[in-house]
Design an enzyme around this catalytic site. Structure first.
Site, PDB file in Angstrom:
ATOM      1  N   GLU A  20       0.805  -1.215   0.000  1.00 52.96           N
ATOM      2  CA  GLU A  20       0.000   0.000   0.000  1.00 52.96           C
ATOM      3  C   GLU A  20       0.842   1.271   0.000  1.00 52.96           C
ATOM      4  O   GLU A  20       0.340   2.339  -0.376  1.00 52.96           O
ATOM      5  CB  GLU A  20      -0.946  -0.008   1.202  1.00 52.96           C
ATOM      6  CG  GLU A  20      -1.974  -1.135   1.134  1.00 52.96           C
ATOM      7  CD  GLU A  20      -2.786  -1.300   2.398  1.00 52.96           C
ATOM      8  OE1 GLU A  20      -3.915  -1.793   2.295  1.00 52.96           O
ATOM      9  OE2 GLU A  20      -2.282  -0.945   3.492  1.00 52.96           O
ATOM     10  N   GLY A  86     -12.476  -3.591   2.537  1.00 53.09           N
ATOM     11  CA  GLY A  86     -13.432  -4.596   2.093  1.00 53.09           C
ATOM     12  C   GLY A  86     -14.777  -3.955   1.801  1.00 53.09           C
ATOM     13  O   GLY A  86     -15.228  -3.061   2.517  1.00 53.09           O
ATOM     14  N   ILE A 160     -12.944  -9.247   7.840  1.00 59.22           N
ATOM     15  CA  ILE A 160     -14.298  -9.746   7.585  1.00 59.22           C
ATOM     16  C   ILE A 160     -14.258 -10.736   6.423  1.00 59.22           C
ATOM     17  O   ILE A 160     -14.050 -10.352   5.274  1.00 59.22           O
ATOM     18  CB  ILE A 160     -15.267  -8.586   7.290  1.00 59.22           C
ATOM     19  CG1 ILE A 160     -15.215  -7.552   8.419  1.00 59.22           C
ATOM     20  CG2 ILE A 160     -16.690  -9.113   7.112  1.00 59.22           C
ATOM     21  CD1 ILE A 160     -15.513  -8.101   9.796  1.00 59.22           C
ATOM     22  N   MET A 181      -9.300  -1.903   8.782  1.00 56.60           N
ATOM     23  CA  MET A 181      -8.789  -2.192  10.117  1.00 56.60           C
ATOM     24  C   MET A 181      -7.993  -1.032  10.723  1.00 56.60           C
ATOM     25  O   MET A 181      -7.380  -1.198  11.773  1.00 56.60           O
ATOM     26  CB  MET A 181      -7.927  -3.461  10.077  1.00 56.60           C
ATOM     27  CG  MET A 181      -8.706  -4.703   9.646  1.00 56.60           C
ATOM     28  SD  MET A 181      -7.698  -6.207   9.554  1.00 56.60           S
ATOM     29  CE  MET A 181      -7.324  -6.475  11.289  1.00 56.60           C
ATOM     30  N   GLU A 182      -8.000   0.142  10.055  1.00 60.06           N
ATOM     31  CA  GLU A 182      -7.162   1.238  10.538  1.00 60.06           C
ATOM     32  C   GLU A 182      -7.815   2.616  10.576  1.00 60.06           C
ATOM     33  O   GLU A 182      -7.507   3.437  11.455  1.00 60.06           O
ATOM     34  CB  GLU A 182      -5.888   1.357   9.665  1.00 60.06           C
ATOM     35  CG  GLU A 182      -4.918   0.218   9.768  1.00 60.06           C
ATOM     36  CD  GLU A 182      -5.251  -0.947   8.851  1.00 60.06           C
ATOM     37  OE1 GLU A 182      -4.880  -2.083   9.186  1.00 60.06           O
ATOM     38  OE2 GLU A 182      -5.911  -0.709   7.804  1.00 60.06           O
ATOM     39  N   ASP A 205     -11.621  -6.605  -1.673  1.00 62.67           N
ATOM     40  CA  ASP A 205     -12.413  -7.829  -1.541  1.00 62.67           C
ATOM     41  C   ASP A 205     -13.838  -7.467  -1.158  1.00 62.67           C
ATOM     42  O   ASP A 205     -14.140  -6.307  -0.889  1.00 62.67           O
ATOM     43  CB  ASP A 205     -11.798  -8.758  -0.493  1.00 62.67           C
ATOM     44  CG  ASP A 205     -11.732  -8.104   0.876  1.00 62.67           C
ATOM     45  OD1 ASP A 205     -12.742  -8.175   1.594  1.00 62.67           O
ATOM     46  OD2 ASP A 205     -10.692  -7.504   1.223  1.00 62.67           O
TER      47      ASP A 205
END
EC number: 3.2.2.9
Length: 252
Positions: A20, A86, A160, A181-182, A205
């Site tokens: 990333e 996601g 997830i 997640m951040e 995803d």
């Protein structure tokens, strides 16, 4: 004559993974690398804009620590969070761009004390992206015919990867279009320090049973799309830095 780099306007850019940050790292000129507590910081300039690019690691704690270090040690003026997310929306496919208007935690629950799901005590229900930064980013995306969505994104220390987990999140947060997640932790730190934030993510995803495999397959695409939008938006943002600093809507 070479244009002087205006170092007073440092921009902090945070992503969790090497994939990333790699494209932006490849664009850095005159850079140096620092490591603090296993968090990597790349200090240099992109298009004559002084940036500190940080690879935080995965999750809320790592990203929160990274953001605090950017603000305290490197004195950045605002934060951009980039990378993958996601999808929680059927219209968002791998590679799609999202610029969340606001973010919150999906793994925080103080409802027993009267707070909304995802809300931390003494903080708002969601953390807001900076209005001016969003408008400038939207302008770039619109002018370049890049499709995007901008609504709520949620964050938590859970990848997830089942329809059950996804359905639960959609039930609890019906306005959410994506999950990572951040971002909420980074926005939380920015909120506490009164620093504006912009989030530019790309879908890796669909947050379902195939999420892990799709993440591995599409992480490079998501990283590329998020990074390329960020690179092109940077110049526009820099021209408006003074306005951005005074248009902060991120305070507890």
């Amino acid at each position: 004559m070479k244009k002087e780099i205006k170092k007073n306007y440092r921009i902090g850019i945070i992503a969790a993974l090497q994939q990333e940050v790699q494209i932006l790292f490849n664009k850095l000129k005159n850079y140096k690398i620092n490591k603090i507590s296993n968090i990597t910081f790349y200090i240099g300039n992109i298009h004559n804009i002084h940036v500190v690019l940080a690879k935080s690691g995965v999750g809320k704690v790592f990203s929160g620590i990274t953001c605090a270090l950017l603000l305290q040690k490197y004195k950045v003026k605002f934060i951009i969070n980039i990378g993958s997310a996601g999808s929680l929306n059927k219209n968002l496919k791998p590679g799609s761009i999202i610029i969340p208007t606001n973010v919150c935690y999906h793994d925080v629950n103080l409802t027993a004390f009267g707070y909304s799901i995802g809300q931390i005590k003494n903080c708002p229900k969601t953390f807001l992206s900076n209005t001016l930064m969003l408008k400038l980013t939207e302008k770039y995306l619109f002018e370049n015919k890049i499709k995007y969505q901008k609504k709520l994104m949620i964050s938590g220390d859970i990848f997830i990867d089942t329809c059950e987990k996804k359905s639960l999140l959609k039930k609890r947060f019906p306005k959410a279009i994506a999950v990572d997640m951040e971002a909420a932790a980074i926005a939380h730190v920015c909120y506490q320090f009164n620093i504006p934030i912009l989030i530019i993510k790309s879908i890796s995803d669909s947050s379902d049973i195939n999420a892990a495999d799709n993440f591995k397959y599409f992480i490079n695409l998501a990283s590329k799309n998020s990074s390329l939008v960020t690179i092109n938006v940077l110049q526009t943002l820099f021209k408006n830095t003074k306005n951005i600093l005074f248009d902060n809507n991120n305070r507890c």
